[in-house]
Scaffold this motif. Structure first.
Motif, mmCIF file in Angstrom:
data_model
loop_
_atom_site.group_PDB
_atom_site.id
_atom_site.type_symbol
_atom_site.label_atom_id
_atom_site.label_comp_id
_atom_site.label_asym_id
_atom_site.label_seq_id
_atom_site.Cartn_x
_atom_site.Cartn_y
_atom_site.Cartn_z
ATOM 1 N N ARG A 240 0.828 -1.213 0.000
ATOM 2 C CA ARG A 240 0.000 0.000 0.000
ATOM 3 C C ARG A 240 0.863 1.265 0.000
ATOM 4 N N VAL A 241 1.912 1.255 0.801
ATOM 5 C CA VAL A 241 2.704 2.477 1.004
ATOM 6 C C VAL A 241 3.596 2.792 -0.195
ATOM 7 N N ILE A 242 4.320 1.787 -0.709
ATOM 8 C CA ILE A 242 5.288 2.050 -1.779
ATOM 9 C C ILE A 242 4.619 2.584 -3.041
ATOM 10 N N PRO A 243 3.569 1.941 -3.585
ATOM 11 C CA PRO A 243 2.919 2.528 -4.767
ATOM 12 C C PRO A 243 2.349 3.920 -4.501
ATOM 13 N N TRP A 244 1.842 4.147 -3.285
ATOM 14 C CA TRP A 244 1.285 5.473 -2.960
ATOM 15 C C TRP A 244 2.380 6.538 -3.006
ATOM 16 N N ILE A 245 3.551 6.222 -2.468
ATOM 17 C CA ILE A 245 4.656 7.178 -2.501
ATOM 18 C C ILE A 245 5.050 7.497 -3.941
ATOM 19 N N LEU A 246 5.156 6.472 -4.773
ATOM 20 C CA LEU A 246 5.534 6.685 -6.173
ATOM 21 C C LEU A 246 4.536 7.586 -6.884
ATOM 22 N N HIS A 247 3.256 7.298 -6.731
ATOM 23 C CA HIS A 247 2.238 8.109 -7.409
ATOM 24 C C HIS A 247 2.217 9.542 -6.879
ATOM 25 N N TYR A 248 2.431 9.709 -5.578
ATOM 26 C CA TYR A 248 2.449 11.057 -5.007
ATOM 27 C C TYR A 248 3.602 11.868 -5.602
ATOM 28 N N VAL A 249 4.806 11.257 -5.645
ATOM 29 C CA VAL A 249 5.975 11.962 -6.165
ATOM 30 C C VAL A 249 5.821 12.219 -7.659
ATOM 31 N N ALA A 250 5.255 11.253 -8.403
ATOM 32 C CA ALA A 250 5.066 11.446 -9.846
ATOM 33 C C ALA A 250 4.169 12.645 -10.126
ATOM 34 N N HIS A 251 3.163 12.865 -9.271
ATOM 35 C CA HIS A 251 2.245 13.980 -9.489
ATOM 36 C C HIS A 251 2.874 15.334 -9.166
ATOM 37 N N THR A 252 4.045 15.336 -8.496
ATOM 38 C CA THR A 252 4.735 16.613 -8.287
ATOM 39 C C THR A 252 5.359 17.126 -9.577
ATOM 40 N N GLY A 253 5.553 16.218 -10.541
ATOM 41 C CA GLY A 253 6.134 16.618 -11.817
ATOM 42 C C GLY A 253 7.642 16.742 -11.805
ATOM 43 N N SER A 254 8.287 16.389 -10.691
ATOM 44 C CA SER A 254 9.736 16.518 -10.574
ATOM 45 C C SER A 254 10.391 15.168 -10.857
ATOM 46 N N ARG A 255 11.137 15.101 -11.956
ATOM 47 C CA ARG A 255 11.836 13.867 -12.288
ATOM 48 C C ARG A 255 12.939 13.585 -11.270
ATOM 49 N N GLU A 256 13.553 14.648 -10.777
ATOM 50 C CA GLU A 256 14.614 14.496 -9.788
ATOM 51 C C GLU A 256 14.083 13.848 -8.509
ATOM 52 N N SER B 29 2.972 -1.288 -9.270
ATOM 53 C CA SER B 29 2.582 0.080 -9.605
ATOM 54 C C SER B 29 2.682 0.300 -11.117
ATOM 55 N N GLU B 30 1.836 1.174 -11.639
ATOM 56 C CA GLU B 30 1.874 1.500 -13.069
ATOM 57 C C GLU B 30 3.156 2.245 -13.433
ATOM 58 N N LEU B 31 3.860 2.750 -12.434
ATOM 59 C CA LEU B 31 5.083 3.522 -12.674
ATOM 60 C C LEU B 31 6.336 2.656 -12.583
ATOM 61 N N SER B 32 6.189 1.334 -12.552
ATOM 62 C CA SER B 32 7.347 0.458 -12.366
ATOM 63 C C SER B 32 8.333 0.560 -13.525
ATOM 64 N N HIS B 33 7.818 0.720 -14.763
ATOM 65 C CA HIS B 33 8.729 0.839 -15.913
ATOM 66 C C HIS B 33 9.594 2.082 -15.786
ATOM 67 N N ARG B 34 8.973 3.183 -15.372
ATOM 68 C CA ARG B 34 9.742 4.412 -15.203
ATOM 69 C C ARG B 34 10.748 4.268 -14.069
ATOM 70 N N ALA B 35 10.359 3.587 -12.993
ATOM 71 C CA ALA B 35 11.278 3.360 -11.874
ATOM 72 C C ALA B 35 12.491 2.548 -12.325
ATOM 73 N N ALA B 36 12.263 1.550 -13.173
ATOM 74 C CA ALA B 36 13.364 0.733 -13.679
ATOM 75 C C ALA B 36 14.319 1.559 -14.528
ATOM 76 N N GLU B 37 13.778 2.429 -15.368
ATOM 77 C CA GLU B 37 14.615 3.274 -16.219
ATOM 78 C C GLU B 37 15.449 4.249 -15.391
ATOM 79 N N GLU B 38 14.845 4.819 -14.354
ATOM 80 C CA GLU B 38 15.542 5.826 -13.560
ATOM 81 C C GLU B 38 16.687 5.219 -12.747
ATOM 82 N N SER B 39 16.553 3.975 -12.320
ATOM 83 C CA SER B 39 17.587 3.356 -11.486
ATOM 84 C C SER B 39 18.638 2.608 -12.296
ATOM 85 N N LEU B 40 18.446 2.473 -13.615
ATOM 86 C CA LEU B 40 19.349 1.666 -14.439
ATOM 87 C C LEU B 40 20.791 2.172 -14.448
ATOM 88 N N PRO B 41 21.053 3.479 -14.659
ATOM 89 C CA PRO B 41 22.457 3.924 -14.707
ATOM 90 C C PRO B 41 23.240 3.609 -13.428
#
Length: 592
Positions: free
Chosen positions: A219-235, A274-286
């Protein structure tokens, strides 16, 4: 400003030399990880010149293990893990027992105690997380059944090693070593609980961690991801992904006594929902790639090349247990469970090395006076040599696979084949022929002609395939993800299972008779290899590819692609068309 910066020096020396020797290894068609290991040997304490901080290197390598297991968890669901429990659990347990027995036998021949043999054998029984996952990722096998079995097997091994790390301090006195006077963490429980008490407490901690992750983390981890994604900050999103991965791993180790790698794996597995898992994978890859390189450098730093001469025969015996003994055990187990030969060969090659848990066990054994220092040297030498030889193991199984399959076909009883016909009329599609569990030869060649070959069926490929189907154009898909293949079969779309960069897989799509090749995969380097293979098979085939930069466009055009479409330019053209109300020339496709 002080210049005594061992952390910076370790990172610069490690990554710099790893790049140099990795590039040299790649130039001579040797796996780059061999170059990374050589770089570690050169900055280690056993060679002259600059010596990096081994303690810092080990901690940086641990971060690499955490991020790598987190990435695997992102592509791995709980359903996937449970689906392979029938083979992963008994297979890993039997293989650990067999390898431990072989190691104990070698230690007996060397005159060591029973406790030394137990620690030595356990250290030889567990595969390296980083090496296994890198091998699966390079071959794009993570999302296949073989990949799920290998990862599930690895998870069981990790759980067994966590239990061993807890039990060894409690049993050190019984096994002839030195008991720890006090515990220094939750991985070390006092012996007053008794053997079964320690086992029960350990299993209770692991169960508590799993329950917390499934109930609270889901419950907590997907909620955190969606909350941060809605801030619009990629960083902030990138930071949240890293904080979750590292935080859960560290908390799992400190609070529940679970390994860092296992904690990170569960964090990624929960985040994958979470629906944002693909983006999470891309961001952590480097960061995953950079720190996994530091892992190989840290392993190289531990190796004393002169030990090859002082302990030659014991090192060869240790290497034989790792590369031959473990591989044969895994092969026999997988085949006994009725899986294809190719699956058995791949898993046996994946497990034919040792790594990070082996080093931890070796250090613990020496600290408890159970394992002599010679045993630690043999484990380090076996790890280095097995990691170097692991890519060769995959080449050997590729060479052995046709011979073993031909031999198996001659001895197997005949079966009634039910042909599955491919499409012969425009718009007609054929389903994927589902082979039995024991069949795993090269994919059958399609009978389609005048068709299009679509490489990849992700977000882009799926839209292209739907359009081709609606337009009644004959086509087939080359895809390696089991879930996607199942969806293609359900939709009645012909598919070839595997990586298109593989010669046999690509040949099964009949490129000689195709009119068009559509590359919907985002990897320009892999796409370039496929373009070259397509041009060699059919000089007249029309090749359409995708790219993300001007450099990728030029790269693919230079290799023979007719049309390369860059996503950013297409987006810009759509925006300009909407704003100006007419067709623009902002993002015309690059045509040869």
């Amino acid at each position: 400003m002080p210049h005594d910066t061992p952390l910076i020096a370790t990172i610069v020396a490690g990554l710099g030399l790893a790049f140099v020797f990795g590039a040299l290894a790649n130039r001579f068609r040797i796996p780059p990880l061999v170059g990374y290991l050589v770089a570690g040997v050169l900055v280690g304490p056993n060679t002259p010149g600059f010596v990096a901080d081994a303690g810092l290197a080990n901690e940086l390598a641990e971060i690499g293990v955490i991020l790598l297991m987190f990435g695997v968890g992102l592509h791995f669901s709980l359903k996937d893990l449970l689906s392979v429990r029938a083979i992963a659990v008994p297979g890993a347990i039997v293989q650990i027992g067999f390898a431990t027995a072989l190691g104990a036998g070698l230690s007996w021949m060397l005159g060591w105690s029973m406790g030394a043999g137990l620690v030595f054998g356990l250290a030889l029984s567990v595969a390296s997380t980083v090496v296994l996952l890198r091998a699966l990722q390079e071959r794009r096998l993570i999302e296949t059944e073989r990949g799920r079995i290998a990862v599930g097997w690895l998870i069981v091994e990790d759980l067994a090693m966590v239990l061993a790390l807890v039990l060894l301090p409690a049993l050190a006195g019984v096994l002839g070593g030195q008991e720890q006077a006090h515990s220094s963490g939750l991985l070390s429980l006092p012996a007053i609980y008794g053997i079964w008490g320690v086992v029960g407490i350990t299993l209770a901690k692991v169960a508590a961690f799993v329950i917390v992750m499934l109930v609270v983390g889901r419950r907590v981890i997907p909620w955190i991801l969606h909350y941060v994604a809605h801030t619009g900050s990629r960083e902030l999103f990138r930071l949240s992904v890293l904080a979750i991965a590292l935080g859960v791993a560290f908390g799992a180790a400190k609070l529940f006594g679970v390994s860092l790698a296992l904690g990170a794996f569960f964090a990624g597995m929960i985040m994958s929902e979470s629906e944002l898992s693909h983006r999470a994978a891309e961001e952590s890859l480097p960061l995953r790639d950079a720190f996994s390189v530091l892992f190989f450098v840290s392993v190289g730093m531990l190796f004393d090349p002169f030990s090859l001469f002082s302990n030659g025969l014991p090192i060869l015996a240790t290497l034989a247990i790792i590369v031959i003994g473990k591989s044969l055990a895994a092969f026999v187990i997988v085949v006994a469970f009725g899986y294809p030969l190719a699956t058995a060969l791949m898993i046996s090659a994946s497990l034919a090395q040792i790594g990070e848990f082996s080093f931890i066990l070796a250090e613990l054994g020496v600290g408890l006076k159970l394992l002599p220092e010679q045993g630690r040297d043999l484990i380090l030498a076996g790890a280095i040599l097995s990691i170097v030889l692991n890519p060769l193991m995959f080449l050997i199984i590729d060479w052995m696979k046709p011979w073993l399959e031909a031999r198996a076909a001659r001895t197997a009883p005949p079966t009634d084949a039910k042909p599955v016909g491919p499409a012969t009329e425009p718009g007609q599609v054929a389903s994927v022929a589902v082979a039995s569990k024991k069949e795993d030869g090269p994919p059958p060649r399609t009978a389609l002609t005048g068709h299009a070959i679509l490489i990849g069926y992700g977000r882009v490929g799926g839209l292209v395939g739907a359009a081709l189907k609606d337009a009644a154009r004959p086509f087939l898909v080359i895809e390696d993800a089991d879930k996607t293949l199942a969806r293609l079969k359900a939709d009645g779309i012909e598919a070839v299972a595997g990586n298109a960069a593989n010669t046999e897989v690509f040949a099964a799509a009949n490129p000689e008779g195709a009119t068009r090749l559509i590359l919907a995969i985002p990897n320009a380097f892999e796409a370039g290899q496929i373009v070259l293979r397509a041009r060699a098979a059919n000089p007249n085939i029309n090749v359409v590819a995708r790219a993300h930069s001007d450099a990728e466009v030029e790269h693919l055009k230079g290799l023979g692609a007719n049309t390369v479409i860059m996503g950013e330019r297409e987006i810009a053209r759509g925006i300009v068309d909407e704003v100006l109300g007419h067709k623009s020339r902002v993002a015309e496709p690059f045509a040869a």
